[in-house]
Write a protein that holds these residues in place. Structure first.
Motif, PDB file in Angstrom:
ATOM      1  N   ALA A 114      -1.793  -6.736   1.022  1.00 34.65           N
ATOM      2  CA  ALA A 114      -2.974  -5.903   1.283  1.00 34.65           C
ATOM      3  C   ALA A 114      -3.260  -4.996   0.089  1.00 34.65           C
ATOM      4  N   TYR A 115      -2.211  -4.452  -0.506  1.00 36.47           N
ATOM      5  CA  TYR A 115      -2.369  -3.565  -1.661  1.00 36.47           C
ATOM      6  C   TYR A 115      -3.003  -4.318  -2.824  1.00 36.47           C
ATOM      7  N   ALA A 116      -2.517  -5.537  -3.048  1.00 36.63           N
ATOM      8  CA  ALA A 116      -3.059  -6.353  -4.140  1.00 36.63           C
ATOM      9  C   ALA A 116      -4.511  -6.729  -3.874  1.00 36.63           C
ATOM     10  N   THR A 117      -4.852  -6.953  -2.604  1.00 40.67           N
ATOM     11  CA  THR A 117      -6.231  -7.292  -2.262  1.00 40.67           C
ATOM     12  C   THR A 117      -7.172  -6.134  -2.570  1.00 40.67           C
ATOM     13  N   VAL A 118      -6.713  -4.919  -2.268  1.00 36.64           N
ATOM     14  CA  VAL A 118      -7.557  -3.739  -2.461  1.00 36.64           C
ATOM     15  C   VAL A 118      -7.636  -3.340  -3.930  1.00 36.64           C
ATOM     16  N   PHE A 119      -6.486  -3.307  -4.605  1.00 33.28           N
ATOM     17  CA  PHE A 119      -6.449  -2.755  -5.956  1.00 33.28           C
ATOM     18  C   PHE A 119      -6.295  -3.796  -7.065  1.00 33.28           C
ATOM     19  N   GLY A 120      -5.968  -5.032  -6.678  1.00 32.96           N
ATOM     20  CA  GLY A 120      -5.869  -6.074  -7.696  1.00 32.96           C
ATOM     21  C   GLY A 120      -7.240  -6.386  -8.266  1.00 32.96           C
ATOM     22  N   GLN A 121      -7.304  -6.568  -9.577  1.00 35.29           N
ATOM     23  CA  GLN A 121      -8.591  -6.773 -10.232  1.00 35.29           C
ATOM     24  C   GLN A 121      -8.546  -8.020 -11.111  1.00 35.29           C
ATOM     25  N   VAL A 122      -9.620  -8.780 -11.034  1.00 33.71           N
ATOM     26  CA  VAL A 122      -9.739  -9.972 -11.868  1.00 33.71           C
ATOM     27  C   VAL A 122     -10.086  -9.534 -13.285  1.00 33.71           C
ATOM     28  N   PRO A 123      -9.282  -9.902 -14.287  1.00 31.57           N
ATOM     29  CA  PRO A 123      -9.537  -9.433 -15.658  1.00 31.57           C
ATOM     30  C   PRO A 123     -10.956  -9.707 -16.143  1.00 31.57           C
ATOM     31  N   ARG A 124     -11.509 -10.854 -15.763  1.00 31.18           N
ATOM     32  CA  ARG A 124     -12.856 -11.194 -16.206  1.00 31.18           C
ATOM     33  C   ARG A 124     -13.878 -10.202 -15.675  1.00 31.18           C
ATOM     34  N   ILE A 125     -13.733  -9.817 -14.398  1.00 39.35           N
ATOM     35  CA  ILE A 125     -14.680  -8.888 -13.798  1.00 39.35           C
ATOM     36  C   ILE A 125     -14.514  -7.490 -14.382  1.00 39.35           C
ATOM     37  N   VAL A 126     -13.266  -7.097 -14.623  1.00 35.98           N
ATOM     38  CA  VAL A 126     -13.015  -5.786 -15.226  1.00 35.98           C
ATOM     39  C   VAL A 126     -13.651  -5.705 -16.607  1.00 35.98           C
ATOM     40  N   ALA A 127     -13.440  -6.744 -17.416  1.00 32.63           N
ATOM     41  CA  ALA A 127     -14.008  -6.760 -18.766  1.00 32.63           C
ATOM     42  C   ALA A 127     -15.529  -6.715 -18.714  1.00 32.63           C
ATOM     43  N   ALA A 128     -16.113  -7.480 -17.802  1.00 27.65           N
ATOM     44  CA  ALA A 128     -17.574  -7.489 -17.668  1.00 27.65           C
ATOM     45  C   ALA A 128     -18.085  -6.128 -17.240  1.00 27.65           C
ATOM     46  N   SER A 129     -17.382  -5.486 -16.306  1.00 25.76           N
ATOM     47  CA  SER A 129     -17.803  -4.183 -15.809  1.00 25.76           C
ATOM     48  C   SER A 129     -17.747  -3.122 -16.897  1.00 25.76           C
TER      49      SER A 129
END
Length: 242
Positions: A114-129
């Protein structure tokens, strides 16, 4: 208000509210990325029916409103410092989330998934953001500062909305293709549809908040005793000096 450019040597310490505005900008930016970015909500519209939207859109555009206030009151150079502060905060947040999620959980910790679902981030989306935020905010601030000079400080609504149209446009044009083009479940048509839908909603939100922008700008100008016109400003985004 009469054109009263601040002295070059002036420091942020001479302003009573600049640091509070900066804190509000960074806070909204971080929370909109942590709390709202991952949830898809739905609203029922007459005739149209159920319409899904990213929950973050409710609050992320407020960062553009605050960016408008910063540039309008304190000038491009001081807004540039705040944008860099926000950029650094988002990068650190992404790095911290990646480290914390990756740490091996203790045997007694049963909430890792659950923690990973909430706070885990896809590197591609983070970079785009991060890229979209940086470019969009600087376009927004630059356009507003230049329009303020062109309009001689009149028609605030025209530059807050105009700068948002371009700033949010650049943000959306960078984020959605970088984050979702070619991703599973995302056809090119869907990427384009979501891009323009989110852009229109963000601009619409800016229009709705125009009275709030007017109130904040008027209140800060009166209390800070300043109204900056960026006539001789170096608009390079890579400087941090005022």
């Amino acid at each position: 208000m009469k054109d009263q450019p601040i002295p070059v040597a002036a420091s942020a310490a001479q302003f009573r509210y600049y640091d509070f505005v900066m804190a509000a900008f960074v806070t909204i930016l971080l929370l909109s990325n942590v709390i709202g970015a991952g949830k898809v909500a739905v609203i029922h519209l007459p005739v149209v029916g159920d319409w899904p939207f990213g929950a973050g859109i409710l609050f992320f555009p407020v960062s553009y409103v605050i960016g408008d206030v910063l540039t309008e009151v304190y000038g491009y150079a001081r807004a540039r410092r705040v944008i860099w502060a926000g950029f650094a905060a988002v990068v650190f947040m992404a790095f911290m989330a990646w480290i914390v999620v990756a740490l091996p959980p203790a045997p007694t910790w049963t909430n890792q998934a659950a923690y990973a679902t909430v706070f885990g981030q896809v590197p591609r989306i983070v970079a785009a953001s991060v890229c979209a935020f940086w470019a969009g905010e600087f376009v927004n601030s630059y356009v507003l500062a230049r329009m303020k000079v062109w309009t001689a400080g009149r028609h605030l609504w025209s530059r807050t909305i105009g700068s948002t149209v371009l700033g949010e446009g650049v943000d959306s044009l960078i984020f959605y293709p970088l984050a979702f083009w070619g991703a599973a479940g995302w056809t090119p048509a869907l990427v384009v549809t979501v891009l323009f839908t989110q852009w229109a909603l963000k601009v619409g939100w800016e229009v709705v908040l125009t009275p709030v922008t007017y109130a904040a700008v008027g209140w800060l100008k009166a209390r800070e005793g300043v109204d900056v016109f960026d006539r001789d400003t170096d608009f390079s985004p890579f400087r941090t000096g005022v």
